[in-house]
Design an enzyme around this catalytic site. Structure first.
Site, PDB file in Angstrom:
ATOM      1  N   TYR A  56       6.366  61.685  20.600  1.00  0.00           N
ATOM      2  CA  TYR A  56       5.607  61.048  21.679  1.00  0.00           C
ATOM      3  C   TYR A  56       4.400  61.915  22.025  1.00  0.00           C
ATOM      4  CZ  TYR A  56       9.667  57.939  22.324  1.00  0.00           C
ATOM      5  OH  TYR A  56      10.697  57.033  22.134  1.00  0.00           O
ATOM      6  N   HIS A 117      15.849  60.150  15.508  1.00  0.00           N
ATOM      7  CA  HIS A 117      14.995  59.069  16.024  1.00  0.00           C
ATOM      8  C   HIS A 117      15.109  57.799  15.170  1.00  0.00           C
ATOM      9  CE1 HIS A 117      11.034  58.444  18.428  1.00  0.00           C
ATOM     10  NE2 HIS A 117      11.707  57.330  18.346  1.00  0.00           N
TER      11      HIS A 117
HETATM   12  N1  LIG Z   1      14.225  55.189  19.887  1.00  0.00           N
HETATM   13  C1  LIG Z   1      13.140  54.504  19.601  1.00  0.00           C
HETATM   14  O1  LIG Z   1      12.811  54.241  18.431  1.00  0.00           O
HETATM   15  C2  LIG Z   1      12.290  53.991  20.736  1.00  0.00           C
HETATM   16  C3  LIG Z   1      11.285  53.028  20.499  1.00  0.00           C
HETATM   17  C4  LIG Z   1      10.541  52.566  21.593  1.00  0.00           C
HETATM   18  C5  LIG Z   1      10.807  53.058  22.869  1.00  0.00           C
HETATM   19  N2  LIG Z   1      11.756  54.026  23.066  1.00  0.00           N
HETATM   20  C6  LIG Z   1      12.028  54.590  24.429  1.00  0.00           C
HETATM   21  O2  LIG Z   1      12.296  53.520  25.324  1.00  0.00           O
HETATM   22  C7  LIG Z   1      11.403  53.570  26.429  1.00  0.00           C
HETATM   23  C8  LIG Z   1      11.124  52.165  26.959  1.00  0.00           C
HETATM   24  O3  LIG Z   1      10.601  51.326  25.971  1.00  0.00           O
HETATM   25  P1  LIG Z   1       9.059  50.918  25.885  1.00  0.00           P
HETATM   26  O4  LIG Z   1       8.241  51.915  26.587  1.00  0.00           O
HETATM   27  O5  LIG Z   1       8.793  50.643  24.438  1.00  0.00           O
HETATM   28  O6  LIG Z   1       8.991  49.506  26.568  1.00  0.00           O
HETATM   29  P2  LIG Z   1       9.409  48.872  27.988  1.00  0.00           P
HETATM   30  O7  LIG Z   1      10.021  49.877  28.883  1.00  0.00           O
HETATM   31  O8  LIG Z   1      10.153  47.624  27.665  1.00  0.00           O
HETATM   32  O9  LIG Z   1       7.994  48.398  28.541  1.00  0.00           O
HETATM   33  C9  LIG Z   1       7.031  49.233  29.095  1.00  0.00           C
HETATM   34  C10 LIG Z   1       5.909  48.330  29.594  1.00  0.00           C
HETATM   35  O10 LIG Z   1       6.431  47.375  30.511  1.00  0.00           O
HETATM   36  C11 LIG Z   1       5.726  47.396  31.738  1.00  0.00           C
HETATM   37  N3  LIG Z   1       6.732  47.388  32.822  1.00  0.00           N
HETATM   38  C12 LIG Z   1       7.761  48.228  32.999  1.00  0.00           C
HETATM   39  N4  LIG Z   1       8.471  47.916  34.090  1.00  0.00           N
HETATM   40  C13 LIG Z   1       7.870  46.838  34.634  1.00  0.00           C
HETATM   41  C14 LIG Z   1       8.130  46.048  35.789  1.00  0.00           C
HETATM   42  N5  LIG Z   1       9.159  46.315  36.615  1.00  0.00           N
HETATM   43  N6  LIG Z   1       7.309  45.000  36.050  1.00  0.00           N
HETATM   44  C15 LIG Z   1       6.247  44.716  35.237  1.00  0.00           C
HETATM   45  N7  LIG Z   1       5.954  45.445  34.131  1.00  0.00           N
HETATM   46  C16 LIG Z   1       6.753  46.495  33.829  1.00  0.00           C
HETATM   47  C17 LIG Z   1       4.962  48.703  31.751  1.00  0.00           C
HETATM   48  O11 LIG Z   1       3.677  48.503  32.336  1.00  0.00           O
HETATM   49  P3  LIG Z   1       3.265  49.263  33.705  1.00  0.00           P
HETATM   50  O12 LIG Z   1       2.971  50.680  33.302  1.00  0.00           O
HETATM   51  O13 LIG Z   1       2.073  48.498  34.144  1.00  0.00           O
HETATM   52  O14 LIG Z   1       4.425  49.145  34.648  1.00  0.00           O
HETATM   53  C18 LIG Z   1       4.798  49.045  30.274  1.00  0.00           C
HETATM   54  O15 LIG Z   1       3.596  48.480  29.779  1.00  0.00           O
HETATM   55  C19 LIG Z   1      10.163  54.280  25.829  1.00  0.00           C
HETATM   56  O16 LIG Z   1       9.282  54.741  26.825  1.00  0.00           O
HETATM   57  C20 LIG Z   1      10.841  55.355  25.017  1.00  0.00           C
HETATM   58  O17 LIG Z   1      11.285  56.423  25.845  1.00  0.00           O
HETATM   59  C21 LIG Z   1      12.512  54.467  22.019  1.00  0.00           C
END
Ligand SMILES: NC(=O)c1ccc[n+]([C@@H]2O[C@H](COP(=O)([O-])OP(=O)(O)OC[C@H]3O[C@@H](n4cnc5c(N)ncnc54)[C@H](OP(=O)(O)O)[C@@H]3O)[C@@H](O)[C@H]2O)c1
Length: 269
Positions: A56, A117
């Site tokens: 990240y 990962h």
């Molecule tokens: N292991 C893996 O391969 C892998 C892959 C992807 C992700 N991850 C982990 O999982 C975490 C979460 O997944 P992600 O970041 O991909 O996606 P996510 O949490 O599903 O989505 C993040 C997005 O959703 C918006 N959001 C979040 N909460 C909200 C709410 N209550 N209302 C409206 N919009 C909202 C955020 O915008 P705003 O900033 O405007 O709120 C941001 O753009 C990552 O940060 C990472 O730590 C792991």
């Protein structure tokens, strides 16, 4: 905050993700202040599980997490820090070096949880799990897990690791359920493994259906909160939504307290 317990380890149902904190595939110092402010909000609102990875922002997310923890003066022992080793670093020596580099960037002595990962086609899993278990013996890592593993790889990981595999972190949201279809969720639930749902609001591309909207209205909640509540009401499922917005960060944490009726769960299923 509701919890899940596996192998005598209790984890909060909702933690904080950090993909895009500090940049994307490389550091972007221009976003440091918004990233630090999101981390401060999360820590001050009481999130204790912080999920990150060496990839990240090419390690910069870990640097900012370390900085935010030091600035808020929250005790290290009250937090649960997860990081991940990248698929190109799965040889024995590289796993050890990657973990040590993550600890240096975080300025911490140990990780609570260290994940592979992504599996890699060329990986020699014996060496990888030997290294991961050595990190546990050396006190640099407390618990082990994997990410993006199917059932076959998960079984192999369990067979090779002396330390229990406590989680498989996979994409899971109300609108995207590939690891339900491939049997991973059921396998985790039957084998005392947490399924950590990543991208739980579909990376912001989440569209609220009519059902979601009407259930949200009934609970005076947002559709995003209902989508998270639906996830964490499932046994063995925890999640790690990410947000830069302090209102969303607060709402996401509070989603763990929403109790959906059996009928509402059925409709959302
Ligand atoms: N292991 C893996 O391969 C892998 C892959 C992807 C992700 N991850 C982990 O999982 C975490 C979460 O997944 P992600 O970041 O991909 O996606 P996510 O949490 O599903 O989505 C993040 C997005 O959703 C918006 N959001 C979040 N909460 C909200 C709410 N209550 N209302 C409206 N919009 C909202 C955020 O915008 P705003 O900033 O405007 O709120 C941001 O753009 C990552 O940060 C990472 O730590 C792991």
């Amino acid at each position: 905050m509701k919890n899940e317990t596996v192998h005598n380890l209790t984890l909060p149902k909702i933690g904080f993700g950090t993909w895009k904190i500090g940049g994307e595939s490389s550091p972007n110092p221009k976003t440091d202040s918004v990233s630090l402010s999101a981390l401060h909000s999360a820590l001050e609102l009481g999130y204790t599980h912080i999920d990150t990875a060496e990839t990240y922002a090419a390690g910069h997310a870990e640097e900012l997490i370390g900085q935010a923890v030091r600035e808020t003066r929250i005790k290290r022992e009250s937090l649960f820090i997860t990081s991940k080793v990248a698929p190109e670093h799965l040889a024995y020596d590289r796993v050890i070096r990657s973990c040590e580099a993550s600890l240096r960037r975080l300025q911490m002595d140990y990780l609570d949880l260290y994940l592979i990962h992504w599996p890699s086609a060329g990986m020699k899993p014996e060496g990888t799990f030997w290294a991961l278990n050595q990190l546990v013996k050396d006190g640099k890592v407390k618990h082990l897990g994997v990410s993006n593993f199917d059932v076959k790889l998960l079984r192999q990981a369990q067979a090779l690791s002396a330390t229990p595999i406590i989680t498989n972190q996979v994409p899971y949201s109300i609108s995207d359920r590939p690891y339900v279809k491939n049997g991973v969720l059921e396998y985790c639930q039957q084998n005392n493994i947490l399924l950590t749902a990543y991208s739980p609001v579909n990376q912001g591309n989440f569209r609220a259906t009519k059902t979601l909207q009407s259930i949200a209205q009934a609970h005076s909640a947002t559709p995003h909160q209902i989508a998270l509540a639906w996830l964490v009401q499932q046994p063995r499922v925890i999640t790690i939504p990410m947000s830069f917005n302090p209102i969303h960060i607060k709402e996401n944490r509070e989603a763990a307290d929403i109790v959906l009726s059996d009928e509402e769960m059925k409709q959302l299923n």
